[in-house]
Design a protein around this motif. Structure first.
Motif, PDB file in Angstrom:
ATOM      1  N   HIS A 241      41.980  96.987  41.878  1.00  0.00           N
ATOM      2  CA  HIS A 241      42.955  97.344  40.837  1.00  0.00           C
ATOM      3  C   HIS A 241      44.123  96.353  40.800  1.00  0.00           C
ATOM      4  CE1 HIS A 241      44.340 100.230  37.879  1.00  0.00           C
ATOM      5  NE2 HIS A 241      45.492 100.389  38.497  1.00  0.00           N
ATOM      6  N   ASP A 242      44.203  95.492  41.808  1.00  0.00           N
ATOM      7  CA  ASP A 242      45.276  94.504  41.880  1.00  0.00           C
ATOM      8  C   ASP A 242      44.954  93.221  41.123  1.00  0.00           C
ATOM      9  OD1 ASP A 242      43.299  93.393  43.472  1.00  0.00           O
ATOM     10  OD2 ASP A 242      44.544  93.192  45.261  1.00  0.00           O
ATOM     11  N   GLY A 243      43.901  93.206  40.321  1.00  0.00           N
ATOM     12  CA  GLY A 243      43.415  91.993  39.691  1.00  0.00           C
ATOM     13  C   GLY A 243      44.451  91.111  39.026  1.00  0.00           C
ATOM     14  N   PRO A 244      45.357  91.653  38.192  1.00  0.00           N
ATOM     15  CA  PRO A 244      46.325  90.781  37.510  1.00  0.00           C
ATOM     16  C   PRO A 244      47.286  90.048  38.440  1.00  0.00           C
ATOM     17  CG  PRO A 244      46.057  92.819  36.293  1.00  0.00           C
ATOM     18  CD  PRO A 244      45.318  93.001  37.600  1.00  0.00           C
ATOM     19  N   VAL A 245      47.487  90.548  39.658  1.00  0.00           N
ATOM     20  CA  VAL A 245      48.329  89.812  40.609  1.00  0.00           C
ATOM     21  C   VAL A 245      47.500  89.102  41.671  1.00  0.00           C
ATOM     22  CG1 VAL A 245      50.385  91.216  40.283  1.00  0.00           C
ATOM     23  CG2 VAL A 245      48.725  91.903  42.006  1.00  0.00           C
ATOM     24  N   ARG A 246      46.287  89.589  41.929  1.00  0.00           N
ATOM     25  CA  ARG A 246      45.414  88.943  42.912  1.00  0.00           C
ATOM     26  C   ARG A 246      44.792  87.675  42.344  1.00  0.00           C
ATOM     27  NH1 ARG A 246      45.110  89.521  48.226  1.00  0.00           N
ATOM     28  NH2 ARG A 246      45.192  91.790  47.941  1.00  0.00           N
ATOM     29  N   ASP A 247      44.397  87.729  41.077  1.00  0.00           N
ATOM     30  CA  ASP A 247      43.792  86.569  40.423  1.00  0.00           C
ATOM     31  C   ASP A 247      44.359  86.442  39.008  1.00  0.00           C
ATOM     32  OD1 ASP A 247      42.270  84.437  39.596  1.00  0.00           O
ATOM     33  OD2 ASP A 247      40.375  85.541  39.514  1.00  0.00           O
ATOM     34  N   PRO A 248      45.644  86.080  38.896  1.00  0.00           N
ATOM     35  CA  PRO A 248      46.249  85.985  37.565  1.00  0.00           C
ATOM     36  C   PRO A 248      45.605  84.908  36.700  1.00  0.00           C
ATOM     37  CG  PRO A 248      47.723  85.100  39.246  1.00  0.00           C
ATOM     38  CD  PRO A 248      46.615  85.792  39.968  1.00  0.00           C
ATOM     39  N   GLU A 249      45.176  83.817  37.308  1.00  0.00           N
ATOM     40  CA  GLU A 249      44.539  82.759  36.530  1.00  0.00           C
ATOM     41  C   GLU A 249      43.220  83.242  35.934  1.00  0.00           C
ATOM     42  OE1 GLU A 249      43.002  78.106  36.975  1.00  0.00           O
ATOM     43  OE2 GLU A 249      43.953  79.143  38.661  1.00  0.00           O
ATOM     44  N   GLY A 250      42.428  83.947  36.751  1.00  0.00           N
ATOM     45  CA  GLY A 250      41.157  84.465  36.255  1.00  0.00           C
ATOM     46  C   GLY A 250      41.348  85.486  35.154  1.00  0.00           C
ATOM     47  N   PHE A 251      42.319  86.396  35.318  1.00  0.00           N
ATOM     48  CA  PHE A 251      42.569  87.401  34.292  1.00  0.00           C
ATOM     49  C   PHE A 251      43.119  86.749  33.027  1.00  0.00           C
ATOM     50  CE2 PHE A 251      45.230  91.116  32.702  1.00  0.00           C
ATOM     51  CZ  PHE A 251      44.146  91.734  32.099  1.00  0.00           C
ATOM     52  N   ALA A 252      44.019  85.786  33.187  1.00  0.00           N
ATOM     53  CA  ALA A 252      44.573  85.094  32.022  1.00  0.00           C
ATOM     54  C   ALA A 252      43.480  84.366  31.250  1.00  0.00           C
ATOM     55  CB  ALA A 252      45.657  84.116  32.461  1.00  0.00           C
ATOM     56  N   THR A 253      42.525  83.790  31.953  1.00  0.00           N
ATOM     57  CA  THR A 253      41.417  83.111  31.276  1.00  0.00           C
ATOM     58  C   THR A 253      40.606  84.101  30.451  1.00  0.00           C
ATOM     59  OG1 THR A 253      41.270  81.381  32.966  1.00  0.00           O
ATOM     60  CG2 THR A 253      39.307  81.763  31.625  1.00  0.00           C
ATOM     61  N   MET A 254      40.360  85.295  31.014  1.00  0.00           N
ATOM     62  CA  MET A 254      39.657  86.330  30.251  1.00  0.00           C
ATOM     63  C   MET A 254      40.437  86.696  28.982  1.00  0.00           C
ATOM     64  SD  MET A 254      38.206  89.053  33.040  1.00  0.00           S
ATOM     65  CE  MET A 254      36.609  88.801  33.828  1.00  0.00           C
ATOM     66  N   ILE A 255      41.745  86.848  29.119  1.00  0.00           N
ATOM     67  CA  ILE A 255      42.580  87.187  27.970  1.00  0.00           C
ATOM     68  C   ILE A 255      42.498  86.087  26.915  1.00  0.00           C
ATOM     69  CG2 ILE A 255      44.959  87.541  27.184  1.00  0.00           C
ATOM     70  CD1 ILE A 255      45.530  88.768  29.965  1.00  0.00           C
ATOM     71  N   GLU A 256      42.688  84.851  27.350  1.00  0.00           N
ATOM     72  CA  GLU A 256      42.720  83.739  26.412  1.00  0.00           C
ATOM     73  C   GLU A 256      41.387  83.565  25.700  1.00  0.00           C
ATOM     74  OE1 GLU A 256      46.110  80.923  28.529  1.00  0.00           O
ATOM     75  OE2 GLU A 256      44.000  80.675  29.069  1.00  0.00           O
ATOM     76  N   ASP A 257      40.286  83.718  26.424  1.00  0.00           N
ATOM     77  CA  ASP A 257      38.971  83.576  25.811  1.00  0.00           C
ATOM     78  C   ASP A 257      38.732  84.670  24.779  1.00  0.00           C
ATOM     79  OD1 ASP A 257      38.505  81.391  27.399  1.00  0.00           O
ATOM     80  OD2 ASP A 257      37.156  82.416  28.803  1.00  0.00           O
ATOM     81  N   PHE A 258      39.152  85.900  25.089  1.00  0.00           N
ATOM     82  CA  PHE A 258      38.953  87.016  24.160  1.00  0.00           C
ATOM     83  C   PHE A 258      39.852  86.872  22.939  1.00  0.00           C
ATOM     84  CE2 PHE A 258      39.215  91.521  22.814  1.00  0.00           C
ATOM     85  CZ  PHE A 258      37.849  91.812  22.727  1.00  0.00           C
ATOM     86  N   VAL A 259      41.102  86.514  23.158  1.00  0.00           N
ATOM     87  CA  VAL A 259      42.034  86.330  22.050  1.00  0.00           C
ATOM     88  C   VAL A 259      41.549  85.211  21.123  1.00  0.00           C
ATOM     89  CG1 VAL A 259      44.349  85.500  21.479  1.00  0.00           C
ATOM     90  CG2 VAL A 259      44.053  87.286  23.204  1.00  0.00           C
ATOM     91  N   ALA A 260      41.019  84.156  21.711  1.00  0.00           N
ATOM     92  CA  ALA A 260      40.550  83.025  20.898  1.00  0.00           C
ATOM     93  C   ALA A 260      39.412  83.438  19.956  1.00  0.00           C
ATOM     94  CB  ALA A 260      40.094  81.879  21.803  1.00  0.00           C
ATOM     95  N   LYS A 261      38.624  84.440  20.364  1.00  0.00           N
ATOM     96  CA  LYS A 261      37.518  84.901  19.537  1.00  0.00           C
ATOM     97  C   LYS A 261      37.964  85.847  18.426  1.00  0.00           C
ATOM     98  CE  LYS A 261      34.920  86.672  22.773  1.00  0.00           C
ATOM     99  NZ  LYS A 261      33.733  87.334  23.409  1.00  0.00           N
TER     100      LYS A 261
END
Length: 262
Positions: A241-261
């Motif tokens: 459940h700590d994903g956004p602080v444990r792997d912020p780069e990975g979560f941000a990439t998911m956000i950016e890829d989804f937003v881009a679509k």
């Protein structure tokens, strides 16, 4: 409302979860602001500011209305709306109330017990929910908000007893600053979202859960996926459940890829 507003481009609004405030998104912010307009409010009753009342308006509905009001005040609709845990619940409620204000939803582990299904997987999810929230519930009932906060964090982040102290200092400080809001969360009216409600949400939705999270979170993600017309489910490797602080780069990439679509 206190909020951060940085960067340029399409607006992406970030809604924090329990025992948090806008500081929860600090690790993700640096990854987002180079490509998008990053906006993160502190919800009512969270943060360190004074309350205007005794907390009696604390609810998903109140917070959803506040987020919608901020979006209108900034004149930025439709937005990409990101929520984490309780903040994901708020994001869903805001989108259901005003779908025209939302372009897409990115949800990290919504906390929706009303979505637990019957059967073996549902039973495992209920058992995991009790393990996560049971100790914190006892501390809230005993009137010890700080202990409740520590136990809540250890439960949802799947930390060992005393593991709260293993977190970075700035995260611990934020969580304890928000301990006073934890009893309000426990006493708030339930928000029982249903499959029929989700079927009406015709927006792209990405539901992310931690690949190492307990059975509660992926079960809810799968149940939501079966109801939402335009949903995707993804697992963020190596996190709970700590994903956004444990792997912020990975979560941000998911956000950016989804937003881009979308």
């Amino acid at each position: 409302m206190s909020y951060l507003d940085e960067g340029t481009g399409q607006p992406v609004v970030f809604v924090h979860g329990a025992a948090g405030d806008l500081r929860a998104w600090a690790p993700v912010r640096a990854e987002i602001t180079g490509s998008y307009r990053f906006i993160a409010p502190t919800l009512r009753y969270f943060g360190t500011g004074d309350w205007l009342d005794q907390g009696e308006k604390f609810s998903v509905g109140t917070h959803a209305d506040d987020v919608a009001a901020l979006i209108r005040a900034l004149d930025i609709e439709p937005v990409h709306l990101v929520g984490w845990s309780y903040g994901a619940n708020v994001a869903i409620a805001a989108a259901l109330a005003d779908p025209d204000a939302v372009r897409s939803l990115i949800l990290f582990e919504p906390a929706l017990p009303s979505m637990i299904q019957e059967g073996e997987a549902g039973n495992a999810a209920r058992d995991a929910m009790e393990r996560m929230f049971g100790p914190a519930t006892a501390a809230v009932e005993a009137g010890d908000a700080e202990t409740a906060t520590r136990l809540l964090v250890e439960g949802v982040f799947q930390l060992p007893p005393g593991g709260f102290e293993s977190q970075p200092r700035e995260i611990r400080t934020m969580q304890l600053d928000n301990a006073r809001s934890v009893p309000l969360l426990w006493s708030a009216p339930p928000w029982d979202v249903s499959c029929d409600m989700l079927k009406e949400l015709d927006r792209p939705v990405l539901i992310v859960h931690g690949a190492k999270s307990n059975a509660y979170w992926p079960h809810i993600a799968a149940a939501m996926d079966a109801c939402l017309p335009r949903a995707e489910v993804a697992a963020l490797p190596g996190v709970t459940h700590d994903g956004p602080v444990r792997d912020p780069e990975g979560f941000a990439t998911m956000i950016e890829d989804f937003v881009a679509k979308h």
